[in-house]
Write an enzyme that holds these catalytic residues in place. Structure first.
Site, PDB file in Angstrom:
ATOM      1  N   CYS A 270      -4.981  17.960 -51.743  1.00  0.00           N
ATOM      2  CA  CYS A 270      -3.878  18.729 -51.171  1.00  0.00           C
ATOM      3  C   CYS A 270      -2.586  17.913 -51.124  1.00  0.00           C
ATOM      4  O   CYS A 270      -2.011  17.619 -52.164  1.00  0.00           O
ATOM      5  CB  CYS A 270      -4.275  19.278 -49.807  1.00  0.00           C
ATOM      6  SG  CYS A 270      -3.215  20.646 -49.260  1.00  0.00           S
ATOM      7  N   LEU A 271      -2.088  17.532 -49.947  1.00  0.00           N
ATOM      8  CA  LEU A 271      -0.871  16.733 -49.883  1.00  0.00           C
ATOM      9  C   LEU A 271      -1.055  15.415 -50.627  1.00  0.00           C
ATOM     10  O   LEU A 271      -0.130  14.923 -51.285  1.00  0.00           O
ATOM     11  CB  LEU A 271      -0.472  16.469 -48.429  1.00  0.00           C
ATOM     12  CG  LEU A 271       0.835  15.693 -48.239  1.00  0.00           C
ATOM     13  CD1 LEU A 271       2.038  16.518 -48.670  1.00  0.00           C
ATOM     14  CD2 LEU A 271       0.998  15.240 -46.793  1.00  0.00           C
ATOM     15  N   GLN A 274      -0.412  16.032 -54.201  1.00  0.00           N
ATOM     16  CA  GLN A 274       1.011  16.203 -54.490  1.00  0.00           C
ATOM     17  C   GLN A 274       1.744  14.873 -54.487  1.00  0.00           C
ATOM     18  O   GLN A 274       2.575  14.605 -55.367  1.00  0.00           O
ATOM     19  CB  GLN A 274       1.629  17.151 -53.466  1.00  0.00           C
ATOM     20  CG  GLN A 274       1.076  18.569 -53.528  1.00  0.00           C
ATOM     21  CD  GLN A 274       1.439  19.394 -52.301  1.00  0.00           C
ATOM     22  OE1 GLN A 274       2.076  18.904 -51.365  1.00  0.00           O
ATOM     23  NE2 GLN A 274       1.010  20.644 -52.280  1.00  0.00           N
ATOM     24  N   ASN A 312      -4.784  25.481 -48.483  1.00  0.00           N
ATOM     25  CA  ASN A 312      -3.797  25.542 -47.413  1.00  0.00           C
ATOM     26  C   ASN A 312      -2.593  24.704 -47.817  1.00  0.00           C
ATOM     27  O   ASN A 312      -2.525  23.516 -47.527  1.00  0.00           O
ATOM     28  CB  ASN A 312      -4.391  25.026 -46.101  1.00  0.00           C
ATOM     29  CG  ASN A 312      -3.333  24.884 -45.019  1.00  0.00           C
ATOM     30  OD1 ASN A 312      -2.263  25.471 -45.106  1.00  0.00           O
ATOM     31  ND2 ASN A 312      -3.612  24.085 -44.004  1.00  0.00           N
ATOM     32  N   TYR A 315       3.446  24.065 -51.069  1.00  0.00           N
ATOM     33  CA  TYR A 315       4.113  23.426 -52.204  1.00  0.00           C
ATOM     34  C   TYR A 315       3.102  23.224 -53.328  1.00  0.00           C
ATOM     35  O   TYR A 315       1.887  23.218 -53.100  1.00  0.00           O
ATOM     36  CB  TYR A 315       4.703  22.069 -51.797  1.00  0.00           C
ATOM     37  CG  TYR A 315       5.861  22.183 -50.839  1.00  0.00           C
ATOM     38  CD1 TYR A 315       7.178  22.104 -51.275  1.00  0.00           C
ATOM     39  CD2 TYR A 315       5.634  22.376 -49.472  1.00  0.00           C
ATOM     40  CE1 TYR A 315       8.244  22.222 -50.383  1.00  0.00           C
ATOM     41  CE2 TYR A 315       6.696  22.492 -48.577  1.00  0.00           C
ATOM     42  CZ  TYR A 315       7.988  22.414 -49.042  1.00  0.00           C
ATOM     43  OH  TYR A 315       9.033  22.537 -48.171  1.00  0.00           O
ATOM     44  N   HIS A 354      -9.246  22.352 -51.351  1.00  0.00           N
ATOM     45  CA  HIS A 354     -10.008  21.514 -50.414  1.00  0.00           C
ATOM     46  C   HIS A 354     -11.496  21.522 -50.765  1.00  0.00           C
ATOM     47  O   HIS A 354     -12.221  22.440 -50.376  1.00  0.00           O
ATOM     48  CB  HIS A 354      -9.826  22.028 -48.985  1.00  0.00           C
ATOM     49  CG  HIS A 354      -8.474  21.760 -48.416  1.00  0.00           C
ATOM     50  ND1 HIS A 354      -8.198  20.708 -47.564  1.00  0.00           N
ATOM     51  CD2 HIS A 354      -7.291  22.402 -48.596  1.00  0.00           C
ATOM     52  CE1 HIS A 354      -6.916  20.723 -47.246  1.00  0.00           C
ATOM     53  NE2 HIS A 354      -6.346  21.749 -47.862  1.00  0.00           N
ATOM     54  N   GLU A 356     -13.750  19.675 -49.503  1.00  0.00           N
ATOM     55  CA  GLU A 356     -14.557  19.485 -48.285  1.00  0.00           C
ATOM     56  C   GLU A 356     -14.761  20.802 -47.550  1.00  0.00           C
ATOM     57  O   GLU A 356     -15.733  20.968 -46.821  1.00  0.00           O
ATOM     58  CB  GLU A 356     -13.892  18.456 -47.369  1.00  0.00           C
ATOM     59  CG  GLU A 356     -12.762  18.957 -46.500  1.00  0.00           C
ATOM     60  CD  GLU A 356     -11.462  19.206 -47.235  1.00  0.00           C
ATOM     61  OE1 GLU A 356     -10.530  19.746 -46.624  1.00  0.00           O
ATOM     62  OE2 GLU A 356     -11.375  18.861 -48.433  1.00  0.00           O
TER      63      GLU A 356
END
Length: 380
Positions: A270-271, A274, A312, A315, A354, A356
């Site tokens: 996720c983040l 990015q 979730n 961006y 995700h 997990e």
């Protein structure tokens, strides 16, 4: 008690107050998950946002602390169609309503969440304000709309020195109950040393690593490349987290240094995905209304297989910015956005979704095994 949701475009929804009373402003988003509301509420990636559940009935299994993804609730506000105050589950420790009150979360129910979701989908996510504890809805003046529009996620951070990642790191995953399960590969004692770089990590990332016989050391977002490399780990896990990835300039610079070393296996989620992409020369941009929920189809570019994923994020990495020394490994079937990148010049890969996925789906759980394999190959 009545409550009102006022969007930045002046739209008003009248409903019933849930949780704490008062006023809250946040970026209003929607998530399509049918279950996993506790995981949503305690996911640091939702920091600074007012979350709308599109599924019409929420709270039917109550409050279950064992399902939390961090120690507290991070949302700015909560919106549901119907809130169940008579939960039924053998693990239930209370009602969702009490949980929201205890966490001081202002919420609203009994509004048309379908109409709200359609507006956010067509207009794009926008700021909103939930007001409760007053006798009538305040007049929607230019001054009020200006206040709503002016909100930025960073305003939810107590220290003006921090951005959204700084507002959650070091709090979410540091207190973990170590698993007693034997790892998936048969280890009864730790076989790999992993550094989990915490940008707002969900607890299940650490659990999944521990299940595979890994010893996990959590470091905050302020950690430097030298500090991480000095721990001499077998691998580096880049966690999920909130906000605009490009805001994290210092983290990206430190991540560049680790990538330049070119020896440490890296897995980003996720983040983390990015920021790894930004460190390697990619660009990111904001999506119209993001991907949030547990039913997003992603296609593996090598096998052609489609996986249903939990997501979730607001961006995404821009498709055309992926450099020659990397390749897109997954893409979103709905809109074609980048969902995974594998780097060919360093031992690193990342995914936007995700794997997990607590509370599900678990289709892409195998990526943790792929990370173990990457570390094994790197040692050889």
């Amino acid at each position: 008690m009545k409550a009102w949701l006022i969007l930045a475009d002046g739209t008003i929804f009248e409903g019933t107050s849930i949780g704490a009373t008062g006023k809250t402003i946040g970026e209003t988003v929607f998530t399509t998950g049918m279950t996993g509301y506790l995981e949503t509420l305690t996911d640091p990636s939702y920091f600074g946002q007012i979350v709308t559940q599109t599924f019409p009935l929420i709270g039917n299994y109550g409050d279950i602390p064992m399902d939390y993804e961090s120690k507290k609730c991070w949302v700015r506000g909560y919106i549901v169609r119907e809130l169940c105050d008579l939960p039924s589950n053998f693990r239930c420790g209370g009602t969702l309503s009490d949980f929201l009150k205890n966490q001081n979360i202002v919420g609203i129910c009994r509004i048309d969440t379908r109409a709200l979701t359609k507006r956010l989908r067509e207009s794009g996510v926008m700021n909103g304000m939930i007001i409760s504890g007053v006798e009538s809805c305040p007049a929607v003046t230019e001054a009020l709309l200006k206040e709503i529009k002016a909100y930025r996620i960073e305003q939810a951070v107590e220290s003006v020195q921090q951005n959204s990642v700084g507002g959650v790191t070091g709090v979410s995953p540091v207190e973990r109950v170590a698993t007693n399960e034997v790892g998936a590969q048969g280890e009864s004692s730790p076989s790999k040393s992993i550094v989990l770089w915490d940008f707002g990590a969900k607890a299940n990332i650490q659990r999944e690593l521990e299940k595979r016989g890994c010893h996990v050391t959590v470091v905050p977002c302020t950690a430097t490349a030298n500090e991480i490399l000095a721990l001499n780990p077998d691998g580096l896990m880049l966690s999920n987290g909130p906000g605009d990835p490009a805001d994290n300039v210092q983290i990206i610079e430190e991540l560049k240094k680790i990538c330049d070393a070119g020896t440490l296996p890296i897995f980003g989620i996720c983040l983390g995905h990015q920021m790894l992409a930004l460190a390697r020369g990619c660009k990111t941009s904001k999506l119209k209304y993001g991907h949030r929920g547990g039913n997003h189809p992603c296609k593996d570019t090598e096998t052609g297989r489609v996986y249903i994923t939990s997501q979730n994020h607001g961006y995404a990495v821009e498709n055309t910015s992926i450099p020659a020394y990397a390749k897109m490994s997954f893409f979103n079937v709905n809109d074609g956005t980048v969902e995974g990148i594998t780097y060919t010049d360093i031992p690193a890969f990342s995914v936007q979704f995700h794997p997990e996925a607590c509370g599900g789906p678990h289709d892409t759980n195998f990526l943790f095994d792929r990370f173990i394999e990457l570390m094994n190959r790197s040692k050889q």
